[in-house]
Write an enzyme that holds these catalytic residues in place. Structure first.
Site, PDB file in Angstrom:
ATOM      1  N   ILE B 334       0.838  -1.198   0.000  1.00  0.00           N
ATOM      2  CA  ILE B 334       0.000   0.000   0.000  1.00  0.00           C
ATOM      3  C   ILE B 334       0.874   1.249   0.000  1.00  0.00           C
ATOM      4  O   ILE B 334       0.577   2.246  -0.671  1.00  0.00           O
ATOM      5  CB  ILE B 334      -0.955   0.016   1.220  1.00  0.00           C
ATOM      6  N   ASP B 338       0.377   3.902  -5.973  1.00  0.00           N
ATOM      7  CA  ASP B 338      -0.269   5.216  -6.041  1.00  0.00           C
ATOM      8  C   ASP B 338      -1.755   5.092  -5.801  1.00  0.00           C
ATOM      9  O   ASP B 338      -2.560   5.672  -6.522  1.00  0.00           O
ATOM     10  CB  ASP B 338      -0.052   5.831  -7.433  1.00  0.00           C
ATOM     11  N   SER B 363      -7.358   6.860  -5.266  1.00  0.00           N
ATOM     12  CA  SER B 363      -6.393   6.897  -6.353  1.00  0.00           C
ATOM     13  C   SER B 363      -5.625   8.206  -6.209  1.00  0.00           C
ATOM     14  O   SER B 363      -6.214   9.278  -6.259  1.00  0.00           O
ATOM     15  CB  SER B 363      -7.094   6.847  -7.705  1.00  0.00           C
ATOM     16  N   ARG B 364      -4.330   8.100  -6.028  1.00  0.00           N
ATOM     17  CA  ARG B 364      -3.563   9.317  -5.781  1.00  0.00           C
ATOM     18  C   ARG B 364      -3.340  10.130  -7.042  1.00  0.00           C
ATOM     19  O   ARG B 364      -2.794  11.223  -6.989  1.00  0.00           O
ATOM     20  CB  ARG B 364      -2.218   8.963  -5.137  1.00  0.00           C
ATOM     21  N   VAL B 365      -3.719   9.569  -8.174  1.00  0.00           N
ATOM     22  CA  VAL B 365      -3.611  10.351  -9.406  1.00  0.00           C
ATOM     23  C   VAL B 365      -4.914  11.088  -9.654  1.00  0.00           C
ATOM     24  O   VAL B 365      -4.922  12.233 -10.054  1.00  0.00           O
ATOM     25  CB  VAL B 365      -3.258   9.427 -10.592  1.00  0.00           C
TER      26      VAL B 365
END
Lengths: 93, 499
Positions: B334, B338, B363-365
């Site tokens: 984890i 990303d 979702s870090r994008v």
């Protein structure tokens, strides 16, 4: 222990000498080699000059020679050729 | 000419071409053989990761360089190796032979074919272990990967070049998410690589059959190291799959690699490390189990235009035990990826499939990887679901609540219903946008809950008939303008009338 740099240099040269000239070189052939054949080998492989060579026979090789020095080996035996052929054919299958 | 004659002819041709070069080979002698590991005396000039060959033809790779011994992991059947036999170093680093022909094939981690078809002729050999692209070589992630699953594309979107973790218990639908994504890449210009690590052969076969039946094998490669394969092959399988992906990425293509799953990969690495007598740490994993996964996942990237502009998206899977995401390996992965998509068994059993826990998945994008069309509709959906979650506890008191709360609960329930999807039935961008608009614009608020599945059915049918034009417009333009909005509204209202 710190070594005198001159001693280090000499040691290096001597060590390189041992490695290059093989130190102990083992030549295994399928049958006992004649002097003429031994001469031929020496002209082909320069490092054999001046090295301690021990000659042995192993009929399993079928023909040709195997030259071992240090951890290197030059396998010129017929057995090796046939083994390579076997791997080649099976891989191709 | 019969197959046999052709074979003999090819053989003769290749043999006459190959020159037997006589050069000195580095050799060693096998001292010890243990499960999958051989300890060798000699091989003085061997380097780390070099491929060595045993007398029987089985290959191995150097993994331990000790003063008096070389430790080699055997990439194949170790039972044929005898003590004292000669091991030759090949001078090649552990690498996979690849060419464009590999598309559509099933291979093992060494690049050997498993699907009974022709042998592959290789152009190049790509190293299995590689340093990931540096910062300067990359570009930020901006192009989406359309998985076809509404819950993912709208709420936790994945971009090309991102690493998104799919994490959940066994039987929660992780592999199904992978297959849906692969099926949806048909016209998306994406090459997919499915890496099966330690899976049952029957399951992998079923997956391949499904992909073949849906025409997905044309752009997919399967790298298989099943549970029957030695742990050493399972250990290198994901790196091999990544190397194959990098071959295509370096050509400027977009690649999707799915690692199913990294938990079994960690088990295999633990087994290999324990046999190599490396010190055991937490849960008996070796100390570098984090590095095991981080170096693999760092190789996913979107390359800059100078480097060809290709991308490699990684979808690693982790199997949790009893939904425990705070265990050792899950927390490791984890922190590397990303973002993650949690699949919960409770949701799965309650009929919410895909069983994505929208609250915990992230979702870090995010929006940077969404088309304009999706951004226009998804924002509202996220909000509706968030409000629903915050009031979900009060759902049972429905009769005693005020109008505002009841509205949120109704909207949220319908949103959850819309997110449910059948397996192997991905939605295109346009279809997703219309589905989401149906709920976020409030058209479904008046429709009874038990009629929603029927509505979805009818709408799905409409996508191929009345709504085809609208869907195609959105798919092409990737944005919803005013005219399209009106078309969507009409389509939805007509469909509601049919239910």
């Amino acid at each position: 222990m710190k070594l005198d740099p001159r001693i280090k240099q000499e040691l290096r040269k001597a060590y390189a000498g041992i490695r290059e000239h093989g130190g102990m070189v083992e030549i295994i052939s399928a049958y006992a080699l004649s002097d003429q054949e031994k001469q031929k080998l020496e002209t082909q492989f320069k490092f054999l000059k001046g090295a301690q060579v021990s000659y042995q026979t192993d009929p399993d090789l079928l023909a040709g020679v195997v030259i071992k020095y240090g951890s290197k080996m030059i396998d010129l035996s017929l057995r090796n050729e046939l083994l390579n052929l076997k791997h080649f054919v099976y891989e191709r299958l | 000419m019969s197959v046999f004659d052709q074979y003999i002819k090819d053989l003769e041709q290749e043999l006459s071409q190959s020159k037997t070069q006589k050069r000195a080979e580095e050799i060693g002698y096998v001292e010890e053989v243990k499960d999958g590991v051989a300890l060798i005396h000699g091989l003085d000039q061997a380097f780390f990761g070099e491929i060595v060959q045993f007398e029987s033809g089985v290959k191995g790779t150097v993994i331990d360089l000790l003063p008096e011994m070389v430790g080699v992991i055997v990439l194949g059947d170790y039972l044929t190796i005898r003590s004292g036999e000669v091991v030759k170093a090949t001078g090649n680093i552990l690498s996979v032979p690849i060419s464009d022909e590999i598309l559509g094939r099933v291979v093992n981690p060494l690049g050997e074919v498993l699907d009974g078809g022709n042998q592959l002729k290789a152009d190049v050999r790509y190293p299995v272990e590689k340093i990931a692209p540096g910062v300067v070589e990359r570009k930020s992630v901006g192009v989406p990967v359309q998985t076809g699953i509404i819950a993912i594309d709208a709420l936790t979107p994945i971009g090309r070049g991102q690493r998104q973790l799919i994490i959940g218990d066994r039987g929660t639908g992780k592999t199904t998410v992978a297959i849906d994504t692969i099926l949806n890449q048909k016209n998306e210009n994406m090459i997919c690589i499915y890496c099966a690590i330690g899976q049952k052969n029957s399951k992998v076969t079923a997956t391949i059959e499904l992909l073949k039946a849906r025409g997905a094998m044309e752009y997919t490669i399967v790298v298989n190291a099943s549970a029957a394969d030695p742990a050493t092959l399972q250990y290198i399988a994901p790196y091999s799959a990544c190397a194959i992906g990098e071959y295509f990425m370096d050509k400027g293509k977009d690649v999707l690699v799915i690692y199913d799953d990294l938990t079994k990969h960690a088990y295999a690495y633990r087994e290999v490390s324990l046999i190599l007598r490396r010190p055991a740490g937490r849960e008996a994993y070796p100390g570098d189990v984090f590095y095991l996964h981080s170096r693999l996942l760092e190789r996913a990237a979107r390359l800059s235009d100078a480097k060809g502009g290709g991308s490699l998206t990684a979808l690693p899977f982790i199997e949790t035990q009893a939904n425990d995401v705070s265990a050792y390996i899950p927390t490791n992965v984890i922190s590397i990826t990303d973002g993650q998509i949690f699949l919960e068994s409770d949701l799965f059993n309650a009929g919410v499939r895909p069983a994505i826990n929208v609250g915990l998945s992230v979702s870090r994008v995010g929006g940077a990887a969404q088309t304009k069309a999706m951004k226009q509709v998804a924002g509202r959906l996220k909000l509706d679901l968030a409000q629903y979650r915050s009031m979900a506890a009060f759902a049972q008191f429905e009769s005693e609540l005020d109008e505002e709360t009841k509205k949120f609960l109704a909207r949220g329930a319908r949103a959850t219903e819309i997110l449910k999807q059948n397996k192997y039935a991905p939605y295109s961008l346009g279809e997703q946008a219309i589905m989401i608009s149906a709920v976020t614009k409030g058209f479904l608020d008046e429709l009874a809950m038990d009629k929603i599945p029927a509505f979805k059915e009818k709408l799905r049918d409409a996508f191929t008939t009345r709504g085809k034009k609208t869907v195609d417009t959105i798919n092409a333009k990737k944005v919803i303008d005013e005219d399209t909005e009106k078309e969507i509204e009409k389509l939805i209202k007509d469909t509601i009338a049919l239910v």
